[in-house]
Design a protein around this motif. Structure first.
Motif: not given
Length: 307
Positions: A131-148
Motif C-alpha cells: 500500500e505504501a509503495e502504491a499510494g505513498g506513505l502519507e496515506a498510511l500516515r493519515a490512517r495512523l493519525t486516526l488510530v494512534d
C-alpha cells in the motif's frame, strides 16, 4: 548487595565514542562478560563496517550475541530480548558481571527495561508495504493519525509507520500503548559516553575513511555474494548500502564515502537524542587521549555496586 544479583552495567551512547573499548576495560576490572546490544553486530561477516572489535582486542573477555545471524536474516527485537535476558541470567548465575554495550537504543531497552513487545505478521506487513509503495506513505500516515495520534507524532520513516499500523491491526491496541516505562527488570547502572560534536564529527569522518582503507568495499562484495541484498536489515546498514551502490555503478567511491560519513553523523545525532532522553544514564565525557581516565571515571560511578 548480599543476596541480590550484581547490577548489570550498560555502556551506551553515540557511535564512535569508544563504547566497545571501555566495555572491555570495565569487564576486566569487574570480572565481567560482554553482551552485545548493537543490532548490526549480530551479523556474521559485517565486521569492518560495524566497527566490530577484533578478537585480539577483546583481550580474552567473553563476548555474547555477536555473529548470531546471517546477512539474509532479519533482526528481531523480541528474539533479542529473550536471548539477552537469558545471557545476562547465565552470566550472573556463574558469579560474573554482565556488561551490556551498544548504541541500538530499542535493543538496549529491550534487554534492560520492562518492555512488552507485540508480535508480527508477515502478511499484514507485506500488504501495508505494498500500500505504501502504491499510494505513498502519507496515506498510511493519515490512517495512523486516526488510530494512534501519539505514535503518528513520534514515528516518521516508512518502516516505523508500517510497524505501528501492523501492531494496531494485530492487537487492536495503539502502538503507543506499548511504549515502555523506564523501569529496569533487574538492577542496572547505565554509563553513557559523549564527546563534543566537532570532535565526534572528526572522529567519525576518520573512522569511515579507515574502514575503506581496511577493505570495506571488499567486505561488501563478499557479503553480496552471500545474499546481502536479500537481507532487509543488513542491506540497508550505513556503509553497506552505499558500497552496494558503488558495485551497481550508482555511486562513485568518493560519493559513497561522503554519504556514509553524513549518514553516520546523522545516526550519532539520533543516538544522542535517544539516550539523552533517559535520565538514568550517567554521562562520561570522552577524551580520546585519556583511556585510563575514562575507565577511572566509569569505575567511580560503579563503586557503590562493585562487589
Amino acid at each position: 548487595m548480599t543476596g541480590q544479583p550484581a547490577p548489570v552495567v550498560a555502556i551506551v551512547g553515540p557511535t564512535g565514542t569508544g563504547k566497545s573499548d571501555l566495555a572491555v576495560d570495565v569487564a576486566l576490572a569487574l570480572d565481567g562478560e560482554i553482551v552485545n546490544a548493537d543490532a548490526l553486530q549480530f551479523y556474521r561477516g559485517m565486521d569492518i563496517g560495524t566497527a566490530k572489535l577484533p578478537e585480539a582486542e577483546r583481550r580474552g573477555v567473553p563476548h555474547h550475541l555477536l555473529d548470531v545471524l546471517e546477512v539474509t536474516d532479519e533482526a528481531s527485537v523480541a528474539t533479542y530480548q529473550q536471548q539477552a535476558r537469558d545471557t545476562i541470567d547465565d552470566i550472573a548465575a556463574r558469579g560474573r558481571r554482565a556488561v551490556l554495550v551498544g548504541g541500538s537504543g530499542l535493543y538496549v531497552r529491550a534487554a534492560l527495561d520492562r518492555l512488552e513487545l507485540p508480535g508480527t505478521d508477515p502478511a499484514i506487513r507485506a500488504r501495508l508495504e505494498a500500500e505504501a509503495e502504491a499510494g505513498g506513505l502519507e496515506a498510511l500516515r493519515a490512517r495512523l493519525t486516526l488510530v494512534d495520534p501519539v505514535a503518528a507524532g513520534r514515528v516518521h520513516d516508512a518502516r516505523r509507520v508500517i510497524r505501528a499500523l501492523e501492531v494496531h491491526e494485530l492487537t487492536g491496541r495503539p502502538f503507543s500503548s506499548f511504549m515502555p516505562d523506564r523501569q529496569y527488570v533487574r538492577p542496572t547502572v547505565q554509563l553513557g559516553l559523549r564527546m563534543p560534536t566537532p570532535a565526534l564529527r572528526e572522529r567519525l569522518d576518520a573512522r569511515v575513511h579507515a574502514m575503506v582503507e581496511q577493505g570495506l568495499a571488499e567486505e561488501v562484495a563478499r557479503l553480496d555474494a552471500a545474499g546481502l541484498r536479500r537481507g532487509r536489515t543488513a542491506s540497508r546498514a550505513i556503509g553497506y548500502a552505499q558500497f552496494l551502490a558503488v558495485a551497481d555503478g550508482e555511486l562513485s567511491e568518493a560519493d559513497a564515502i561522503a554519504d556514509t560519513v553524513t549518514a553516520t553523523q546523522r545516526f550519532a545525532k539520533r543516538q544522542r537524542t535517544w539516550f539523552g532522553a533517559d535520565p538514568r544514564v550517567h554521562w562520561l565525557d570522552v577524551d580520546r587521549t585519556d583511556r585510563p581516565g575514562l575507565l577511572e571515571a566509569a569505575l567511580t560511578h560503579l563503586s557503590p555496586v562493585r562487589r
